[in-house]
Design a protein around this motif. Structure first.
Motif, PDB file in Angstrom:
ATOM      1  N   UNK A 147      46.094 -52.201  33.236  1.00  0.00           N
ATOM      2  CA  UNK A 147      47.339 -51.880  32.534  1.00  0.00           C
ATOM      3  C   UNK A 147      47.615 -50.394  32.714  1.00  0.00           C
ATOM      4  N   UNK A 148      48.702 -50.079  33.406  1.00  0.00           N
ATOM      5  CA  UNK A 148      49.085 -48.683  33.639  1.00  0.00           C
ATOM      6  C   UNK A 148      50.035 -48.244  32.530  1.00  0.00           C
ATOM      7  N   UNK A 149      49.594 -47.260  31.747  1.00  0.00           N
ATOM      8  CA  UNK A 149      50.407 -46.771  30.631  1.00  0.00           C
ATOM      9  C   UNK A 149      51.163 -45.498  30.985  1.00  0.00           C
ATOM     10  N   UNK A 150      50.685 -44.781  31.988  1.00  0.00           N
ATOM     11  CA  UNK A 150      51.327 -43.542  32.418  1.00  0.00           C
ATOM     12  C   UNK A 150      51.571 -43.595  33.921  1.00  0.00           C
ATOM     13  N   UNK A 151      52.384 -42.678  34.417  1.00  0.00           N
ATOM     14  CA  UNK A 151      52.638 -42.634  35.861  1.00  0.00           C
ATOM     15  C   UNK A 151      51.353 -42.327  36.619  1.00  0.00           C
ATOM     16  N   UNK A 152      50.473 -41.533  36.014  1.00  0.00           N
ATOM     17  CA  UNK A 152      49.185 -41.251  36.643  1.00  0.00           C
ATOM     18  C   UNK A 152      48.329 -42.497  36.750  1.00  0.00           C
ATOM     19  N   UNK A 153      48.310 -43.309  35.670  1.00  0.00           N
ATOM     20  CA  UNK A 153      47.582 -44.587  35.711  1.00  0.00           C
ATOM     21  C   UNK A 153      48.126 -45.483  36.815  1.00  0.00           C
ATOM     22  N   UNK A 154      49.447 -45.516  36.911  1.00  0.00           N
ATOM     23  CA  UNK A 154      50.104 -46.394  37.885  1.00  0.00           C
ATOM     24  C   UNK A 154      49.720 -46.009  39.310  1.00  0.00           C
ATOM     25  N   UNK A 155      49.811 -44.731  39.620  1.00  0.00           N
ATOM     26  CA  UNK A 155      49.472 -44.269  40.970  1.00  0.00           C
ATOM     27  C   UNK A 155      48.010 -44.557  41.299  1.00  0.00           C
ATOM     28  N   UNK A 156      47.132 -44.298  40.336  1.00  0.00           N
ATOM     29  CA  UNK A 156      45.709 -44.527  40.562  1.00  0.00           C
ATOM     30  C   UNK A 156      45.416 -46.008  40.794  1.00  0.00           C
ATOM     31  N   UNK A 157      46.025 -46.884  39.980  1.00  0.00           N
ATOM     32  CA  UNK A 157      45.771 -48.322  40.103  1.00  0.00           C
ATOM     33  C   UNK A 157      46.263 -48.860  41.440  1.00  0.00           C
ATOM     34  N   UNK A 158      47.417 -48.387  41.876  1.00  0.00           N
ATOM     35  CA  UNK A 158      47.954 -48.852  43.159  1.00  0.00           C
ATOM     36  C   UNK A 158      47.078 -48.361  44.306  1.00  0.00           C
ATOM     37  N   UNK A 159      46.706 -47.095  44.266  1.00  0.00           N
ATOM     38  CA  UNK A 159      45.852 -46.549  45.335  1.00  0.00           C
ATOM     39  C   UNK A 159      44.525 -47.298  45.415  1.00  0.00           C
TER      40      UNK A 159
END
Length: 336
Positions: free
Chosen positions: A153-165
Motif C-alpha cells: 500500500x503506497x501512501x506517499x509518492x515516495x512509497x509509490x515510486x519505491x514499490x514500482x521500482x
C-alpha cells in the motif's frame, strides 16, 4: 459426439492446487462424463508435436490444458493453446484465462472487456518517475504471485515510486548473458542515454478500498459455489494469505448471485474469485480459472446451488474435486 482432450504436464497431472506437484487426475474426471462426451488424455509435449505434424483432430474438439507456476513452461503451454485455438479447437477455459494465469496485468484488460465490477486500476509497463501520477493511497501489485506476495500500500509518492521500482527490472539485465548486459549498458548509458526508461516490468496500481476487515474467496463450479471468509492481517489491509480464515461462514444470497454471474461474464466453466465487499457492493479484486487452489471447496462447510434466481444452501456433498470439474465441463459444453 463432443470430445474433450485433457492435456497433462510432465507429471501426467493437471496442476489445479497451490503446489505445482499436486493436481487433478483426468482419468477420474472422465468417469463423470455423460455418454455424449468422449475423452482422451495426452501429455503436453505429445500434443505439441502432434500439432506440428498435423496428426491430431483439432477443429471443434474441446481442450483442457494444464498450466504452470514455472514461467517458461507456462509460456510454452500458452503458445500451444493459442495455436489450438487458432485451428478451431475450443479451449476450456478460453485462451484469455490461460493468459490470465498468474498475470494480474492481463486480468485488468480482460475484466474491462467483459464488464466485471472491479476497483479502478492503472497498468504500467515501465518506470518513469517524472510522469508517474496516481491518487493516493493506492495498492501496488506485481503482475504475478499469489497470497498477497509483493502487494503493498503506497501512501506517499515516495512509497509509490519505491514499490514500482521494486517490482520492475533494469533494462540492462533483460538478457542474462554478460556480453549482452555490457552491450545494453553501452546503449542505455552511453549511446542513447535519454532513450530508455530506467526499469521495465508489469505493475498494477489498484484503487485502495478503506476500512475493509475481510474479503471473500469464492470458488464457482457451474452453479455450485463454495465460500471462504478471509479476515485481514493485524494492522494490515491484506486478507489473502493472512491465515485468518472462516470456512464455516454463511454467505449472503447477493454474494452467491454475484459470483455466479461473474463466472458467466468471464465465460468459464469454473473460477476462483477474490471478492471485496463495501458499501458500494461487491468487486472482483482478482480471479483465476486455471491452476487455482481448491482449499475453499475442500474445507468449506456449505455449498450453495444457484438456479433460476433461487439459492439453496446445504452441507457439502461432492466426493472429490474431479467430479466438480467434470460436471462443470459437461454443463458448459451442453450450454454452448
Amino acid at each position: 459426439m463432443n470430445k474433450v482432450v485433457f492435456v497433462t504436464n510432465y507429471n501426467n497431472i493437471i496442476p489445479q492446487k497451490l503446489h505445482e506437484t499436486i493436481g487433478i487426475d483426468p482419468s477420474v474426471m472422465v468417469n463423470f462424463f455423460s455418454n455424449d462426451i468422449s475423452s482422451e488424455v495426452l501429455s503436453f509435449d505429445d500434443i505439441a508435436n502432434k500439432v506440428i505434424n498435423n496428426s491430431i483432430d483439432i477443429d471443434g474438439v474441446y481442450f483442457f490444458f494444464c498450466s504452470s507456476q514455472i514461467e517458461q513452461y507456462k509460456l510454452a503451454v500458452i503458445d500451444v493453446a493459442f495455436e489450438i485455438n487458432a485451428r478451431g479447437g475450443i479451449l476450456l477455459p478460453s485462451i484469455e484465462h490461460y493468459l490470465s494465469h498468474e498475470n494480474k496485468y492481463y486480468q485488468e484488460l480482460y475484466k474491462s472487456r467483459v464488464g466485471i465490477s472491479t476497483p479502478k486500476s492503472k497498468i504500467l509497463s515501465h518506470y518513469n518517475s517524472e510522469k508517474l501520477k496516481s491518487n493516493l493511497p493506492v495498492v501496488v501489485k506485481p503482475y504475478a504471485g499469489f497470497g498477497s506476495k509483493g502487494v503493498t500500500l503506497a501512501k506517499t509518492s515516495g512509497d509509490l515510486k519505491k514499490s514500482i521500482r521494486t517490482n520492475m527490472g533494469y533494462y540492462i539485465f533483460h538478457n542474462k548473458s554478460i556480453i549482452e548486459i555490457a552491450r545494453s549498458f553501452i546503449k542505455q548509458y552511453i549511446k542513447h542515454p535519454q532513450s530508455y526508461p530506467l526499469k521495465f516490468g508489469r505493475v498494477v496500481l489498484q484503487e485502495f478500498i478503506p476500512d475493509l476487515k475481510f474479503d471473500w474467496k469464492v470458488l464457482v463450479f457451474d452453479n455450485k459455489v463454495f465460500v471462504l471468509k478471509r479476515f485481514t492481517r493485524d494492522d494490515d489491509f491484506r486478507a489473502s494469505g493472512s491465515g485468518k480464515f472462516d470456512y464455516h461462514c454463511v454467505a449472503d444470497d447477493k454474494l452467491i448471485k454475484f459470483a455466479v454471474e461473474t463466472r458467466k461474464k468471464l465465460n468459464t466453466p469454473f473460477v476462483s474469485l477474490d471478492i471485496s465487499e463495501s458499501s458500494l457492493g461487491y468487486s472482483i479484486i482478482e480471479y483465476q480459472s486455471v491452476h487455482f487452489g481448491l482449499a475453499t471447496a475442500i474445507n468449506a462447510q456449505y455449498e450453495y446451488v444457484y438456479s433460476h434466481e433461487s439459492i439453496i444452501k446445504r452441507d457439502k456433498s461432492f466426493d472429490n474435486v474431479e467430479m466438480l470439474f467434470a460436471q462443470s465441463i459437461s454443463s458448459f459444453i451442453r450450454g454452448r
